[in-house]
Design a protein around this motif. Structure first.
Motif: not given
Length: 474
Positions: A5-8, A13-14, A267-268, A333-337
């Motif tokens: 999920p955190f890929l969104n 960011i990109r 992501t980080a 990052l967000d709620s997907s952590d």
């Protein structure tokens, strides 16, 4: 390993990178390998009669030589512990220096080391190489000895969890004692956030919003010591663990193939690069030392600095009275952590060891036992505003703001603690190769993909180098 999920958020960011990149920092010489061997388990000292008061049989007139890293903690705490040693035994030859490696490496090679070494700072010796060359005394007898304050309790049982493990390098033997309990994170001024009417950012979107609000007031979001870029790892590593889970950090430690290409790492890196791309990093940071960046921070030119709990003492001379220093867990990052917001990196640091070829190994062990006594531990905290690995040593003490904050977030984290063994298992890889890649990325010289490739190539080269001893999480 986790992905998903955190890929969104990563895609966002990109797409958000903008101009405003900084210059690449100069890199200092941080480490090198040791060589040569020690002689004998007790160096040149003869052991006398042992007792609960003198478990190592230190001779009554045994002199001691101690070398202390003169960094954020200074050396007064060691001088005070040495005075306790001198009350019962011989005199102490005390040296303080920031040049541990250049001063002591030749003596280690020649078999003429001091009796105790505080092996810390950017010029610390490579402890793994020293262990491989049998130049470090096993501290197991210290851990199993009666503690200074209660002969019915061993030294081992007075220590915080993780202390013994941090001294082990692939065996049951314990080669070093990490004395300070470091809490790493994003250090900030509560006063500065209050002036912006802001709360501490829990997600990366909140971090970017806060940095933009600070920029409108002429304040940078972040600064860091680009001369020693591994400081960024104090928040970057737990950020990676928070996003993807502790197993991602363990894969990095284990030098697993493609570990640096895990989605959580990417992501980080992209999140941190966004700070640079948006111009939220204080101009000039890539060329700053730790002291220079800390001064910029305490003088209000940046909101956040990645650092450890020694910073309150190290930056005391430039910290305003109303600064109200504090530390928070790395922003998530967000709620997907994979791990909760309160997750942080807290682990024993400031490593001491007794050389195998020391003239007075028993005295070196006794000095460390004195330091692990309640009197010395409380004195350390009072002098340098840092916790120690001695359980309960701060009970009843009034602590300064930064240390109070560190204690609070440590309690709040509970079992949600992560750490990296890269700094001590593979010092050169961590400080130079990975630190250099992150430095180049944060200076805008390279983008996250290239930084990740550089980290992975360096990790692969370390894994394939038969001259480097390997360690594994089990």
């Amino acid at each position: 390993m986790r992905s998903g999920p955190f890929l969104n958020r990563r895609a966002l960011i990109r797409g958000s990178a903008a101009a405003g990149l900084l210059a690449v920092p100069a890199m200092g010489a941080l480490t090198s390998c040791a060589s040569g061997g020690g002689s004998g388990d007790d160096g040149g000292a003869e052991r006398g009669e042992t007792s609960a008061d003198n478990p190592f049989g230190v001779s009554a007139d045994a002199d001691l030589e101690v070398v202390i890293f003169d960094g954020g903690f200074g050396d007064q705490y060691a001088v005070d512990a040495e005075a306790l040693y001198q009350q019962r035994f011989g005199t102490v030859d005390h040296t303080k220096t920031q040049e541990i490696q250049s001063l002591l490496q030749p003596r280690m090679v020649q078999g003429d080391p001091p009796d105790v070494i505080d092996n810390s700072g950017a010029q610390a010796m490579d402890i793994a190489a020293l262990i491989r060359n049998e130049q470090v005394h096993d501290l197991t007898e210290l851990l199993d000895a009666p503690s200074l304050d209660d002969p019915n309790v061993t030294v081992r049982d007075t220590l915080m969890p993780g202390t013994v493990e941090m001294g082990q390098f692939g065996s049951e033997a314990v080669y070093r004692l990490n004395y300070a309990l470091h809490v790493y994170g994003q250090w900030y001024s509560r006063t500065a956030l209050e002036r912006l009417g802001a709360e501490y950012p829990r997600t990366w979107d909140e971090m970017l919003t806060l940095c933009e609000a600070a920029r409108r007031e002429g304040i940078a979001g972040w600064t860091y010591p680009g001369v020693y870029p591994y400081y960024f790892n104090f928040t970057l590593y737990p950020f990676i663990g928070k996003i993807g889970g502790i197993e991602v950090l363990q894969a990095l430690d284990n030098l697993e193939p493609n570990a640096w290409r895990h989605d959580a790492v990417r992501t980080a890196f992209e999140a941190y690069y966004e700070l640079t791309a948006r111009g939220y990093v204080l101009r000039g940071s890539p060329g700053m030392t730790h002291e220079e960046s800390q001064t910029e921070w305490t003088e209000g030119r940046a909101l956040f600095i990645p650092n450890g709990s020694w910073v309150e003492n190290e930056a005391a001379a430039t910290t305003p009275e109303d600064f109200d220093m504090a530390v928070g867990p790395p922003t998530g990052l967000d709620s997907s952590d994979a791990m909760p917001f309160g997750t942080l990196w807290a682990s024993p640091g400031e490593p001491f060891f007794v050389p195998a070829a020391a003239d007075n190994v028993p005295g070196g062990l006794e000095f460390l036992r004195i330091m692990l006594g309640r009197e010395s531990a409380r004195n350390f905290t009072e002098l340098v505003s840092s916790l120690t690995v001695v359980r309960g040593a701060t009970e009843g003490m009034s602590l300064p703001p930064g240390l109070t904050s560190a204690s609070e977030i440590l309690d709040a984290a509970g079992d949600n603690l992560v750490s990296s063994r890269l700094p001590d298992w593979y010092r050169q890889l961590n400080n130079e190769e990975i630190g250099g890649a992150v430095a180049a990325m944060m200076a805008g010289e390279i983008e996250p993909d290239e930084a990740i490739d550089r980290c992975q190539r360096a990790a692969d080269a370390t894994a394939q180098d038969d001259s480097i001893q390997k360690f594994q999480h089990t």
